[in-house]
Scaffold this motif. Structure first.
Motif, PDB file in Angstrom:
ATOM      1  N   HIS A 153      -4.565 -15.305  16.469  1.00  0.00           N
ATOM      2  CA  HIS A 153      -4.098 -16.317  17.417  1.00  0.00           C
ATOM      3  C   HIS A 153      -3.063 -15.788  18.413  1.00  0.00           C
ATOM      4  O   HIS A 153      -2.508 -16.560  19.186  1.00  0.00           O
ATOM      5  N   GLY A 154      -2.821 -14.496  18.393  1.00  0.00           N
ATOM      6  CA  GLY A 154      -1.871 -13.898  19.322  1.00  0.00           C
ATOM      7  C   GLY A 154      -2.515 -12.786  20.120  1.00  0.00           C
ATOM      8  O   GLY A 154      -3.733 -12.620  20.129  1.00  0.00           O
ATOM      9  N   SER A 155      -1.675 -12.019  20.772  1.00  0.00           N
ATOM     10  CA  SER A 155      -2.189 -10.978  21.653  1.00  0.00           C
ATOM     11  C   SER A 155      -2.326  -9.629  20.958  1.00  0.00           C
ATOM     12  O   SER A 155      -2.786  -8.672  21.568  1.00  0.00           O
ATOM     13  N   SER A 156      -1.918  -9.531  19.688  1.00  0.00           N
ATOM     14  CA  SER A 156      -2.126  -8.289  18.945  1.00  0.00           C
ATOM     15  C   SER A 156      -3.580  -8.181  18.518  1.00  0.00           C
ATOM     16  O   SER A 156      -4.257  -9.191  18.307  1.00  0.00           O
ATOM     17  N   LYS A 157      -4.047  -6.973  18.384  1.00  0.00           N
ATOM     18  CA  LYS A 157      -5.415  -6.739  17.928  1.00  0.00           C
ATOM     19  C   LYS A 157      -5.387  -6.102  16.548  1.00  0.00           C
ATOM     20  O   LYS A 157      -4.405  -5.505  16.134  1.00  0.00           O
ATOM     21  N   LYS A 158      -6.509  -6.217  15.861  1.00  0.00           N
ATOM     22  CA  LYS A 158      -6.590  -5.633  14.532  1.00  0.00           C
ATOM     23  C   LYS A 158      -6.409  -4.125  14.616  1.00  0.00           C
ATOM     24  O   LYS A 158      -6.797  -3.488  15.582  1.00  0.00           O
ATOM     25  N   THR A 159      -5.812  -3.540  13.573  1.00  0.00           N
ATOM     26  CA  THR A 159      -5.583  -2.100  13.508  1.00  0.00           C
ATOM     27  C   THR A 159      -6.333  -1.539  12.314  1.00  0.00           C
ATOM     28  O   THR A 159      -7.011  -2.253  11.584  1.00  0.00           O
ATOM     29  N   ASN A 160      -6.178  -0.237  12.089  1.00  0.00           N
ATOM     30  CA  ASN A 160      -6.844   0.361  10.946  1.00  0.00           C
ATOM     31  C   ASN A 160      -6.158   0.028   9.630  1.00  0.00           C
ATOM     32  O   ASN A 160      -6.427   0.645   8.611  1.00  0.00           O
ATOM     33  N   ASP A 161      -5.239  -0.978   9.647  1.00  0.00           N
ATOM     34  CA  ASP A 161      -4.687  -1.481   8.386  1.00  0.00           C
ATOM     35  C   ASP A 161      -5.782  -2.053   7.501  1.00  0.00           C
ATOM     36  O   ASP A 161      -5.547  -2.344   6.337  1.00  0.00           O
ATOM     37  N   ASN A 162      -6.989  -2.251   8.064  1.00  0.00           N
ATOM     38  CA  ASN A 162      -8.107  -2.738   7.271  1.00  0.00           C
ATOM     39  C   ASN A 162      -8.749  -1.622   6.446  1.00  0.00           C
ATOM     40  O   ASN A 162      -9.703  -1.859   5.716  1.00  0.00           O
ATOM     41  N   ALA A 163      -8.248  -0.383   6.595  1.00  0.00           N
ATOM     42  CA  ALA A 163      -8.808   0.734   5.844  1.00  0.00           C
ATOM     43  C   ALA A 163      -8.736   0.459   4.345  1.00  0.00           C
ATOM     44  O   ALA A 163      -7.770  -0.102   3.847  1.00  0.00           O
ATOM     45  N   PHE A 164      -9.787   0.889   3.632  1.00  0.00           N
ATOM     46  CA  PHE A 164      -9.873   0.635   2.197  1.00  0.00           C
ATOM     47  C   PHE A 164      -9.166   1.750   1.439  1.00  0.00           C
ATOM     48  O   PHE A 164      -9.434   2.930   1.659  1.00  0.00           O
ATOM     49  N   CYS A 165      -8.247   1.385   0.549  1.00  0.00           N
ATOM     50  CA  CYS A 165      -7.468   2.357  -0.212  1.00  0.00           C
ATOM     51  C   CYS A 165      -7.728   2.152  -1.702  1.00  0.00           C
ATOM     52  O   CYS A 165      -6.919   1.505  -2.386  1.00  0.00           O
ATOM     53  N   ALA A 166      -8.833   2.686  -2.205  1.00  0.00           N
ATOM     54  CA  ALA A 166      -9.200   2.466  -3.603  1.00  0.00           C
ATOM     55  C   ALA A 166      -8.173   3.069  -4.550  1.00  0.00           C
ATOM     56  O   ALA A 166      -7.727   2.427  -5.502  1.00  0.00           O
ATOM     57  N   LYS A 167      -7.773   4.311  -4.294  1.00  0.00           N
ATOM     58  CA  LYS A 167      -6.813   4.976  -5.176  1.00  0.00           C
ATOM     59  C   LYS A 167      -5.506   4.184  -5.235  1.00  0.00           C
ATOM     60  O   LYS A 167      -4.924   4.006  -6.306  1.00  0.00           O
ATOM     61  N   ALA A 168      -5.060   3.681  -4.079  1.00  0.00           N
ATOM     62  CA  ALA A 168      -3.826   2.899  -4.024  1.00  0.00           C
ATOM     63  C   ALA A 168      -3.953   1.610  -4.829  1.00  0.00           C
ATOM     64  O   ALA A 168      -3.015   1.185  -5.498  1.00  0.00           O
ATOM     65  N   GLY A 169      -5.124   0.985  -4.766  1.00  0.00           N
ATOM     66  CA  GLY A 169      -5.342  -0.249  -5.501  1.00  0.00           C
ATOM     67  C   GLY A 169      -5.219  -0.056  -7.004  1.00  0.00           C
ATOM     68  O   GLY A 169      -4.562  -0.835  -7.702  1.00  0.00           O
ATOM     69  N   TYR A 170      -5.854   1.010  -7.523  1.00  0.00           N
ATOM     70  CA  TYR A 170      -5.777   1.286  -8.957  1.00  0.00           C
ATOM     71  C   TYR A 170      -4.359   1.681  -9.365  1.00  0.00           C
ATOM     72  O   TYR A 170      -3.876   1.288 -10.443  1.00  0.00           O
ATOM     73  N   LEU A 171      -3.690   2.439  -8.518  1.00  0.00           N
ATOM     74  CA  LEU A 171      -2.319   2.843  -8.797  1.00  0.00           C
ATOM     75  C   LEU A 171      -1.403   1.625  -8.865  1.00  0.00           C
ATOM     76  O   LEU A 171      -0.564   1.503  -9.769  1.00  0.00           O
ATOM     77  N   ALA A 172      -1.569   0.698  -7.921  1.00  0.00           N
ATOM     78  CA  ALA A 172      -0.765  -0.522  -7.902  1.00  0.00           C
ATOM     79  C   ALA A 172      -1.076  -1.392  -9.114  1.00  0.00           C
ATOM     80  O   ALA A 172      -0.168  -1.958  -9.743  1.00  0.00           O
ATOM     81  N   ARG A 173      -2.362  -1.499  -9.476  1.00  0.00           N
ATOM     82  CA  ARG A 173      -2.768  -2.295 -10.639  1.00  0.00           C
ATOM     83  C   ARG A 173      -2.100  -1.794 -11.909  1.00  0.00           C
ATOM     84  O   ARG A 173      -1.529  -2.566 -12.690  1.00  0.00           O
ATOM     85  N   ASP A 174      -2.141  -0.471 -12.103  1.00  0.00           N
ATOM     86  CA  ASP A 174      -1.556   0.109 -13.310  1.00  0.00           C
ATOM     87  C   ASP A 174      -0.042  -0.079 -13.341  1.00  0.00           C
ATOM     88  O   ASP A 174       0.546  -0.349 -14.399  1.00  0.00           O
ATOM     89  N   PHE A 175       0.590   0.051 -12.180  1.00  0.00           N
ATOM     90  CA  PHE A 175       2.045  -0.116 -12.109  1.00  0.00           C
ATOM     91  C   PHE A 175       2.438  -1.556 -12.427  1.00  0.00           C
ATOM     92  O   PHE A 175       3.407  -1.797 -13.158  1.00  0.00           O
ATOM     93  N   LEU A 176       1.701  -2.520 -11.894  1.00  0.00           N
ATOM     94  CA  LEU A 176       1.982  -3.930 -12.175  1.00  0.00           C
ATOM     95  C   LEU A 176       1.783  -4.244 -13.653  1.00  0.00           C
ATOM     96  O   LEU A 176       2.584  -4.951 -14.272  1.00  0.00           O
ATOM     97  N   ARG A 177       0.721  -3.707 -14.229  1.00  0.00           N
ATOM     98  CA  ARG A 177       0.420  -3.968 -15.638  1.00  0.00           C
ATOM     99  C   ARG A 177       1.497  -3.382 -16.559  1.00  0.00           C
ATOM    100  O   ARG A 177       1.875  -3.992 -17.563  1.00  0.00           O
ATOM    101  N   ASP A 178       2.011  -2.218 -16.187  1.00  0.00           N
ATOM    102  CA  ASP A 178       2.996  -1.555 -17.037  1.00  0.00           C
ATOM    103  C   ASP A 178       4.417  -2.066 -16.815  1.00  0.00           C
ATOM    104  O   ASP A 178       5.295  -1.832 -17.660  1.00  0.00           O
ATOM    105  N   ASN A 179       4.660  -2.728 -15.699  1.00  0.00           N
ATOM    106  CA  ASN A 179       6.027  -3.126 -15.344  1.00  0.00           C
ATOM    107  C   ASN A 179       6.143  -4.609 -15.012  1.00  0.00           C
ATOM    108  O   ASN A 179       7.042  -5.004 -14.273  1.00  0.00           O
ATOM    109  N   PHE A 180       5.252  -5.430 -15.559  1.00  0.00           N
ATOM    110  CA  PHE A 180       5.225  -6.832 -15.144  1.00  0.00           C
ATOM    111  C   PHE A 180       6.499  -7.586 -15.515  1.00  0.00           C
ATOM    112  O   PHE A 180       6.875  -8.543 -14.844  1.00  0.00           O
TER     113      PHE A 180
END
Length: 267
Positions: A153-180
């Protein structure tokens, strides 16, 4: 319903002022904000005189006032209106999104926005900044709401922040599970994975079907359910799982299982 209003700041986000109000006969005179003003109409309808015309914004619509735009505010119907507003300092917004490839541009194209997904996210964000909520919840909702607001709804356009980070996702999952119990923040996960907050949220949801803050809550309530089944008290369970207080525990347990911890104990 009597008229009421509340203004406050939440320490999680510097430069964000919040308003929660119900007005029936009150009307604002002409004024402007130095900040970007974004609000959700919870009930009734708000009237605005904006850019030379009267506009009525009804329930479940979003109002967006760009910085330095002169406007008024008044009841758009006999019952007045109830709404929640954010006032975003522009320099603070830049700092929050400093890792994006394209800087935040605060210009929103329309004063009235019909976007149910954005409305719900903004409302949840506002409530999380008023009630007890984990830092990861507030940060995630903030990131999702502002990213959608500016790219859709603004004048900014989508960036490559949509890139898929599988390794980061698993790393974050494990960190959350171990430190909840310690309630990790989204900022911690950003530093851990070397992904932007938006990349991380999107990739995590693609992998696991929920966002990082939803995964943290589900991990907590599932652990709490096991402790309650073993006979531990509600208070001790809430503390052991890292909830802020009993009401915070009750609210999130019931969202997940449809029953309060107390009632679950007596099944």
């Amino acid at each position: 319903m009597r008229e009421e209003s509340k203004i406050w700041r939440n320490p999680t986000f510097e430069g964000v002022e919040l308003l929660s109000a119900h007005y029936q006969t009150f009307s604002f005179s002409k004024h402007w904000h130095d900040e970007l003003a974004i609000g959700v109409i919870e009930d009734g309808a708000e009237g605005l005189f904006y850019r030379g015309q009267n506009i009525v914004i009804p329930k479940r619509q979003i109002v967006a006032i760009n910085p330095a735009e002169v406007h008024t505010g008044f009841s758009g119907g006999s019952d007045g209106w109830r709404y929640r507003m954010f006032y975003f300092d522009l320099s603070a917004l830049e700092a929050q999104f400093q890792h994006r490839d394209l800087p935040i541009n605060p210009v929103i194209e329309a004063v009235q926005i019909d976007d149910s997904a954005l409305f719900d996210t903004l409302l949840q964000l506002h409530l999380s900044l008023e009630q007890s909520a984990f830092e990861i919840t507030k940060e995630s909702l903030f990131t999702l709401a502002l990213e959608r607001l500016f790219t859709q709804h603004g004048s900014s356009k989508k960036t490559n922040d949509n890139a898929f980070c599988a390794k980061a996702g698993y790393l974050a999952r494990d960190f959350l599970r171990d430190n909840f119990r310690e309630n990790p923040s989204l900022t911690e996960l950003e530093h851990l994975t070397n992904c932007t907050k938006f990349q991380l949220i999107k990739s995590f949801k693609q992998l696991f079907g929920v966002t990082p803050h939803q995964y943290l809550l589900l991990t907590k309530v599932n652990h709490a359910k096991r402790l309650l089944s073993q006979g531990q008290s509600c208070l001790d369970t809430a503390l052991a799982c890292g909830f802020y207080d009993q009401s915070h525990f009750n609210r999130n347990f019931k969202k997940a299982f449809g029953i309060t911890p107390t009632n679950f104990q007596i099944l």
